[in-house]
Write a protein that holds these residues in place. Structure first.
Motif, PDB file in Angstrom:
ATOM      1  N   GLU A  68       0.844  -1.119  -0.081  1.00  0.00           N
ATOM      2  CA  GLU A  68       0.066  -0.049   0.205  1.00  0.00           C
ATOM      3  C   GLU A  68       0.825   1.085   0.022  1.00  0.00           C
ATOM      4  OE1 GLU A  68      -2.557  -0.646   3.186  1.00  0.00           O
ATOM      5  OE2 GLU A  68      -4.430  -1.255   1.990  1.00  0.00           O
ATOM      6  N   ALA A  69       2.031   1.339   0.890  1.00  0.00           N
ATOM      7  CA  ALA A  69       2.736   2.346   0.804  1.00  0.00           C
ATOM      8  C   ALA A  69       3.552   2.683  -0.331  1.00  0.00           C
ATOM      9  CB  ALA A  69       3.722   2.087   1.818  1.00  0.00           C
ATOM     10  N   GLU A  70       3.746   1.604  -1.035  1.00  0.00           N
ATOM     11  CA  GLU A  70       4.513   1.535  -2.359  1.00  0.00           C
ATOM     12  C   GLU A  70       3.537   2.380  -3.442  1.00  0.00           C
ATOM     13  OE1 GLU A  70       5.193  -2.106  -4.354  1.00  0.00           O
ATOM     14  OE2 GLU A  70       6.473  -1.225  -6.012  1.00  0.00           O
ATOM     15  N   LEU A  71       2.383   1.660  -3.552  1.00  0.00           N
ATOM     16  CA  LEU A  71       1.621   2.194  -4.500  1.00  0.00           C
ATOM     17  C   LEU A  71       0.956   3.683  -4.295  1.00  0.00           C
ATOM     18  CD1 LEU A  71      -0.623   1.732  -6.816  1.00  0.00           C
ATOM     19  CD2 LEU A  71      -2.259   0.734  -5.308  1.00  0.00           C
ATOM     20  N   SER A  72       0.831   4.087  -3.059  1.00  0.00           N
ATOM     21  CA  SER A  72       0.742   5.586  -2.775  1.00  0.00           C
ATOM     22  C   SER A  72       1.848   6.348  -3.077  1.00  0.00           C
ATOM     23  CB  SER A  72       0.171   5.712  -1.520  1.00  0.00           C
ATOM     24  OG  SER A  72       0.815   5.486  -0.516  1.00  0.00           O
ATOM     25  N   LEU A  73       3.202   5.794  -2.879  1.00  0.00           N
ATOM     26  CA  LEU A  73       4.352   6.471  -3.121  1.00  0.00           C
ATOM     27  C   LEU A  73       4.264   6.694  -4.885  1.00  0.00           C
ATOM     28  CD1 LEU A  73       7.053   7.679  -2.344  1.00  0.00           C
ATOM     29  CD2 LEU A  73       8.044   5.582  -2.760  1.00  0.00           C
ATOM     30  N   LEU A  74       4.109   5.881  -5.284  1.00  0.00           N
ATOM     31  CA  LEU A  74       4.312   5.897  -6.908  1.00  0.00           C
ATOM     32  C   LEU A  74       3.125   6.952  -7.505  1.00  0.00           C
ATOM     33  CD1 LEU A  74       4.840   2.072  -7.980  1.00  0.00           C
ATOM     34  CD2 LEU A  74       6.420   3.962  -8.057  1.00  0.00           C
ATOM     35  N   ARG A  75       1.923   6.907  -6.853  1.00  0.00           N
ATOM     36  CA  ARG A  75       0.889   7.866  -7.167  1.00  0.00           C
ATOM     37  C   ARG A  75       1.528   9.270  -6.925  1.00  0.00           C
ATOM     38  NH1 ARG A  75      -4.232   4.003  -5.746  1.00  0.00           N
ATOM     39  NH2 ARG A  75      -4.488   3.110  -7.886  1.00  0.00           N
ATOM     40  N   ARG A  76       1.756   9.338  -5.824  1.00  0.00           N
ATOM     41  CA  ARG A  76       2.219  10.765  -5.289  1.00  0.00           C
ATOM     42  C   ARG A  76       3.444  11.405  -6.114  1.00  0.00           C
ATOM     43  NH1 ARG A  76       5.611  11.765  -1.043  1.00  0.00           N
ATOM     44  NH2 ARG A  76       5.435   9.602  -0.197  1.00  0.00           N
ATOM     45  N   LEU A  77       4.103  10.470  -6.538  1.00  0.00           N
ATOM     46  CA  LEU A  77       5.333  10.741  -7.719  1.00  0.00           C
ATOM     47  C   LEU A  77       5.005  10.864  -9.012  1.00  0.00           C
ATOM     48  CD1 LEU A  77       8.213   8.551  -5.841  1.00  0.00           C
ATOM     49  CD2 LEU A  77       7.709  11.341  -5.662  1.00  0.00           C
ATOM     50  N   GLY A  78       3.792  10.533  -9.300  1.00  0.00           N
ATOM     51  CA  GLY A  78       2.990  10.528 -10.565  1.00  0.00           C
ATOM     52  C   GLY A  78       4.025   9.795 -11.539  1.00  0.00           C
ATOM     53  N   ALA A  79       4.195   8.294 -11.288  1.00  0.00           N
ATOM     54  CA  ALA A  79       5.033   7.429 -11.987  1.00  0.00           C
ATOM     55  C   ALA A  79       4.133   7.300 -13.151  1.00  0.00           C
ATOM     56  CB  ALA A  79       5.226   5.962 -11.153  1.00  0.00           C
ATOM     57  N   ASP A  80       4.805   6.482 -14.244  1.00  0.00           N
ATOM     58  CA  ASP A  80       4.237   5.801 -15.312  1.00  0.00           C
ATOM     59  C   ASP A  80       3.205   4.844 -15.085  1.00  0.00           C
ATOM     60  OD1 ASP A  80       4.917   5.565 -18.280  1.00  0.00           O
ATOM     61  OD2 ASP A  80       4.780   3.360 -17.590  1.00  0.00           O
ATOM     62  N   GLU A  81       2.191   4.829 -15.859  1.00  0.00           N
ATOM     63  CA  GLU A  81       1.128   3.852 -15.513  1.00  0.00           C
ATOM     64  C   GLU A  81       1.430   2.555 -15.557  1.00  0.00           C
ATOM     65  OE1 GLU A  81      -2.502   3.944 -18.454  1.00  0.00           O
ATOM     66  OE2 GLU A  81      -3.646   3.364 -16.388  1.00  0.00           O
ATOM     67  N   ARG A  82       2.483   2.249 -16.400  1.00  0.00           N
ATOM     68  CA  ARG A  82       2.663   0.738 -16.368  1.00  0.00           C
ATOM     69  C   ARG A  82       3.487   0.411 -14.956  1.00  0.00           C
ATOM     70  NH1 ARG A  82       4.319  -0.289 -22.571  1.00  0.00           N
ATOM     71  NH2 ARG A  82       2.404   0.424 -23.439  1.00  0.00           N
ATOM     72  N   ASN A  83       4.091   1.353 -14.365  1.00  0.00           N
ATOM     73  CA  ASN A  83       4.879   0.898 -13.113  1.00  0.00           C
ATOM     74  C   ASN A  83       3.614   0.955 -11.999  1.00  0.00           C
ATOM     75  OD1 ASN A  83       7.277   0.913 -14.167  1.00  0.00           O
ATOM     76  ND2 ASN A  83       7.754   2.953 -13.589  1.00  0.00           N
ATOM     77  N   ILE A  84       2.525   1.726 -12.156  1.00  0.00           N
ATOM     78  CA  ILE A  84       1.480   1.855 -11.281  1.00  0.00           C
ATOM     79  C   ILE A  84       0.843   0.473 -11.364  1.00  0.00           C
ATOM     80  CG2 ILE A  84      -0.916   2.729 -10.675  1.00  0.00           C
ATOM     81  CD1 ILE A  84       0.634   5.495 -11.012  1.00  0.00           C
ATOM     82  N   LEU A  85       0.681   0.061 -12.561  1.00  0.00           N
ATOM     83  CA  LEU A  85      -0.096  -1.437 -12.780  1.00  0.00           C
ATOM     84  C   LEU A  85       0.595  -2.371 -11.962  1.00  0.00           C
ATOM     85  CD1 LEU A  85      -1.286  -0.672 -16.583  1.00  0.00           C
ATOM     86  CD2 LEU A  85      -2.677  -0.919 -14.533  1.00  0.00           C
ATOM     87  N   VAL A  86       1.755  -2.610 -12.186  1.00  0.00           N
ATOM     88  CA  VAL A  86       2.624  -3.768 -11.677  1.00  0.00           C
ATOM     89  C   VAL A  86       2.314  -3.578 -10.073  1.00  0.00           C
ATOM     90  CG1 VAL A  86       4.802  -4.621 -11.018  1.00  0.00           C
ATOM     91  CG2 VAL A  86       4.379  -3.769 -13.341  1.00  0.00           C
ATOM     92  N   ALA A  87       2.492  -2.238  -9.479  1.00  0.00           N
ATOM     93  CA  ALA A  87       2.115  -2.168  -8.068  1.00  0.00           C
ATOM     94  C   ALA A  87       0.838  -2.632  -7.763  1.00  0.00           C
ATOM     95  CB  ALA A  87       2.490  -0.847  -7.550  1.00  0.00           C
TER      96      ALA A  87
END
Ligand SMILES: [Zn+2]
Ligand SMILES: [Zn+2]
Ligand SMILES: [Zn+2]
Ligand SMILES: [Zn+2]
Length: 383
Positions: free
Chosen positions: A207-226
């Motif tokens: 959960e921490a990883e996903l919210s971090l990626l969202r907060r940093l505006g990561a690439d959608e594909r990275n978010i999909l993996v998380a």
């Protein structure tokens, strides 16, 4: 942050709420818990130690790492008796005095090591690749040392994977949040906890990883993996509705990001269908699969494992539905007869997928048989 709770009362603080100890960054829900921790919780003595270790997150990771190493060593004790580490050649680690582990495909006298030696080796190899700009490909290969045995090339399993996950996280957590290795380390920790079956712990990390990626505006594909990882943790914990919601989102994301014919999208569709079935939403599962299976037929050979999995879940959605029609039960049986035949040929009779489908076929035949008996009885009554 992985530590998202008040250190005293465990109130959930998310990523940024609460009050931090000014010296060591331990977080509390408010001044009362902080005061109590200092006066009665031993924080007056610990604070300096935590600060010295690099703050609350680092202190926690170090502690968890040491615990995970002891668990891994204990679990491997029978296997490692009388052996020595292939890296440092000793039985006991010179500094930590820890014992040996081995949880990979190595056999005989090969592959015994200290978690500390494996971690140090991984760190040195990765540092060297970063310092000398050896490129993404070399970095990826070296990153494997955090999760895969360099001798047998199999991924570590169980508590060794977990201990190396903590080792990896404690190595990189001090870097800025945007650092690539730090992000990879967080997902490595989540995977290690998952592999060892510590799903509650994996949940908070993922959960921490996903919210971090969202907060940093990561690439959608990275978010999909998380998201995919997080969804499987929900399923492991029996939180099927959360799993379903997330898998629906993942499937939509894959359609947007990759298009309907991409392998990732088909895997996401299969996972989504599994979750629909787990939530007894049979009609939705069936109609999803009736859309997806023709696409799979276009892009995958009939014997592809994913094609078999899609048919397997389709057949289950058909025959496990209490409202299934006679035609649907017949379709489930013929679909499974077909896939079992292919699976036996391609994967072999001992493969878990083949065995699972044989079990499903028995159940589908039983459901159809029961319905036939019922139909005969109803017919006889009419006569
Ligand atoms: Zn509190
Ligand atoms: Zn403190
Ligand atoms: Zn060693
Ligand atoms: Zn090995």
């Amino acid at each position: 942050m992985i530590l998202t709770q008040c250190a005293v009362c465990a109130t959930e603080l998310g990523l940024s709420l609460g009050k931090k100890c000014g010296r060591c960054s331990t977080r509390y829900c408010g001044p009362e818990c902080q005061k109590q921790h200092w006066e009665e919780g031993g924080h007056d003595k610990l604070c300096k130690l935590i600060k010295k270790a690099g703050g609350a997150e680092q202190y926690n990771a170090n502690k968890k790492y040491a615990e995970a190493v002891s668990v891994a060593v204990a679990k491997c004790a029978d296997d490692t008796k009388g052996q020595t580490c292939y890296i440092c050649t000793q039985a006991l680690h010179w500094k930590t005095k820890e014992g040996l582990v081995r949880m990979c495909a190595c056999r005989g006298t090969a592959g015994f090591a200290h978690v500390s030696c494996l971690a140090e080796q991984a760190k040195i190899l990765n540092d060297e690749a970063e310092e000398n700009n050896l490129g993404r490909k070399v970095l990826n290969e070296r990153w494997n040392r955090w999760h895969t045995c360099s001798l047998c090339e199999q991924m570590y399993h169980g508590d060794v994977a977990c201990a190396l996950g903590w080792a990896c996280w404690r190595t990189y957590l001090g870097r800025p949040e945007t650092n690539h290795a730090r992000q990879c380390a967080m997902s490595r920790l989540g995977n290690g906890l998952h592999v060892a079956g510590y799903h509650e712990d994996a949940l908070s990390v993922r959960e921490a990883e996903l919210s971090l990626l969202r907060r940093l505006g990561a690439d959608e594909r990275n978010i999909l993996v998380a998201q995919t990882n997080l969804a499987s943790t929900y399923i492991e914990l029996g939180r099927h509705e959360y799993g379903l919601r997330m898998r629906r989102e993942i499937y939509a994301g894959c359609l947007r990001s990759y298009g309907e014919e991409h392998r990732e999208t088909l895997v996401a569709a299969n996972n989504y269908a599994v979750s629909l079935k787990l939530n007894s939403r049979f009609d939705e599962a069936k109609s999803l699969l009736r859309k997806v299976m023709p696409v799979a037929r276009r892009v995958l050979v009939e014997s592809h494992e994913l094609a078999l999995r899609l048919k397997k879940i389709y057949a289950r959605a058909l025959h496990e539905d209490p409202g299934a029609t006679l035609d649907e039960l017949r379709e489930a049986v013929t679909t499974l007869e077909d896939t079992v035949r292919i699976a036996r040929r391609v994967l072999g009779g001992a493969h878990p997928l083949t065995k699972g489908m044989e079990r499903d076929l028995q159940l589908a035949r039983a459901a159809l048989g029961a319905r036939d008996v019922e139909a005969l009885r109803v017919g006889a009554m009419r006569v």
